[in-house]
Scaffold this motif. Structure first.
Motif, short mmCIF file in Angstrom:
data_model
loop_
_atom_site.label_atom_id
_atom_site.label_comp_id
_atom_site.label_asym_id
_atom_site.label_seq_id
_atom_site.Cartn_x
_atom_site.Cartn_y
_atom_site.Cartn_z
N ASP A 131 0.92 -1.15 0.04
CA ASP A 131 -0.18 0.14 0.12
C ASP A 131 0.83 1.23 0.13
OD1 ASP A 131 0.95 -1.02 2.49
OD2 ASP A 131 -0.74 0.33 3.75
N THR A 222 -3.43 3.92 -2.62
CA THR A 222 -3.51 2.91 -3.78
C THR A 222 -2.79 1.63 -3.35
OG1 THR A 222 -3.29 2.23 -6.01
CG2 THR A 222 -1.41 3.68 -5.29
N TYR A 223 -3.14 0.58 -3.83
CA TYR A 223 -2.59 -0.74 -3.56
C TYR A 223 -2.03 -1.36 -4.85
CZ TYR A 223 -5.08 -1.25 0.76
OH TYR A 223 -5.49 -1.03 2.03
N GLU A 271 -3.36 -11.45 1.10
CA GLU A 271 -3.43 -10.04 0.63
C GLU A 271 -3.46 -10.32 -0.91
OE1 GLU A 271 -4.11 -7.32 2.40
OE2 GLU A 271 -4.07 -8.75 4.42
N GLN A 274 -6.52 -11.57 -2.28
CA GLN A 274 -7.83 -10.48 -2.33
C GLN A 274 -7.81 -9.52 -3.16
OE1 GLN A 274 -7.66 -9.58 1.81
NE2 GLN A 274 -8.78 -11.51 2.42
N ALA A 275 -6.47 -8.91 -3.70
CA ALA A 275 -6.20 -7.77 -4.42
C ALA A 275 -6.57 -8.32 -5.93
CB ALA A 275 -4.80 -7.28 -4.30
N GLU A 276 -6.01 -9.50 -6.19
CA GLU A 276 -6.37 -10.06 -7.77
C GLU A 276 -7.78 -10.13 -7.92
OE1 GLU A 276 -2.19 -12.73 -8.32
OE2 GLU A 276 -3.86 -13.49 -7.42
N ARG A 277 -8.78 -10.44 -7.05
CA ARG A 277 -10.01 -10.71 -7.18
C ARG A 277 -10.87 -9.19 -7.29
NH1 ARG A 277 -10.95 -15.06 -2.29
NH2 ARG A 277 -9.98 -16.96 -3.46
N GLN A 278 -10.09 -8.28 -6.95
CA GLN A 278 -10.84 -6.87 -7.01
C GLN A 278 -10.86 -6.44 -8.36
OE1 GLN A 278 -8.76 -4.37 -4.37
NE2 GLN A 278 -9.40 -5.28 -2.33
#
Length: 278
Positions: A131, A222-223, A271, A274-278
């Motif tokens: 992040d 941002t991530y 983590e 989860q980010a890849e699914r967004q």
């Protein structure tokens, strides 16, 4: 015109043509060769990083490359069947062109697979996530969040996704670029810039180790995922590196290395998923 002169002239021309040919030879060679097979055959793979962006890559007290990306790179090399990693120090802004020119086979240094980069190079499955935040001097109480950056001088490392994000989202700020990621922190500490954009882990690590009077403010901006970059048209290399990373995420290696180098109990693999699914 005598024969000796002609021979010398011809020799000079041949040497010149040879030199020009050698300039482009590494790039042309790399585009034609299966880089994974070549690395396995020679037992060496060249992997680029800055060696100046802790905790991702840096030089340790023995002047050897160290950090999260360095350890991930060593493990990836082992799992794809290459005995030795030759780390090549380069700047963020040079990574894409360095790959295209055949200077190294992979880049593993907190590099985000942005749409612009993916037009020029390929990326593996992601092995990192971080992040990004605002950092200011410890005595600064005026900048607390993104709106407060209007009209300010904002430091970023040249060629990073921090730079591209800042230029796209901080339109009313002056963006100041630095080739060396460490210099941007030093300039913030002495007041040459008003703020900088950096990853939470990288920023806090650099500030703590170097005892700089700076602090992190505001929410996450941002991530960004990070992955191994390589030349296009190298499907075997891309598949092998991606499989190695997926296995490392599944067997706990990624979490073990992130806990060691990031200094926190951080479930990196969760983590990333989860980010890849967004």
């Amino acid at each position: 015109m005598n024969r000796a002169f002609l021979r010398r002239d011809l020799l000079c021309r041949l040497l010149a043509y040879s030199a020009f040919g050698m300039v482009s030879a590494p790039a042309a060679w790399a585009q034609q060769v299966d880089l994974l097979s070549h690395a396995r055959a020679t037992g060496v793979i060249r992997i680029a990083n800055t060696q100046a962006s802790p905790p991702w890559s840096m030089l340790d007290d023995r002047n050897q490359p160290a950090g999260y990306d360095v350890e991930v790179a060593k493990e990836v090399a082992k799992r794809i069947g290459v005995a030795k990693v030759e780390f090549v120090a380069d700047l963020f802004k040079n990574f894409v062109e360095g790959l295209k020119a055949g200077k190294y086979e992979l880049v593993m240094n907190d590099l985000t697979p942005t749409a612009e980069r993916e037009k020029q190079v390929d990326f593996s499955t992601a092995y990192g996530l971080e992040d990004f935040r605002i950092f200011v001097r410890a005595v600064n109480n005026d900048i607390k969040d993104r709106p407060d950056l209007k009209g300010k001088r904002i430091g970023v490392t040249a060629g990073t996704s921090n730079e591209s994000w800042s230029r796209a989202n901080l339109l009313n700020s002056e963006i100041v670029t630095y080739d060396n990621g460490g210099l941007v922190f030093n300039d913030l500490a002495i007041g040459r810039i008003d703020a900088l954009i950096s990853s939470h882990f990288g920023g806090m690590r650099y500030a703590t180790v170097n005892k700089l009077p700076i602090k992190e403010v505001g929410p996450v901006l941002t991530y960004q995922l990070s992955a191994a970059a390589m030349q296009k048209n190298q499907p075997a290399l891309r598949e092998a590196v991606s499989k190695a990373v997926k296995d490392m995420r599944a067997d706990g290696t990624i979490d073990r290395l992130s806990n060691r180098w990031l200094g926190v109990s951080y479930q990196m693999s969760t983590e990333i998923t989860q980010a890849e699914r967004q």
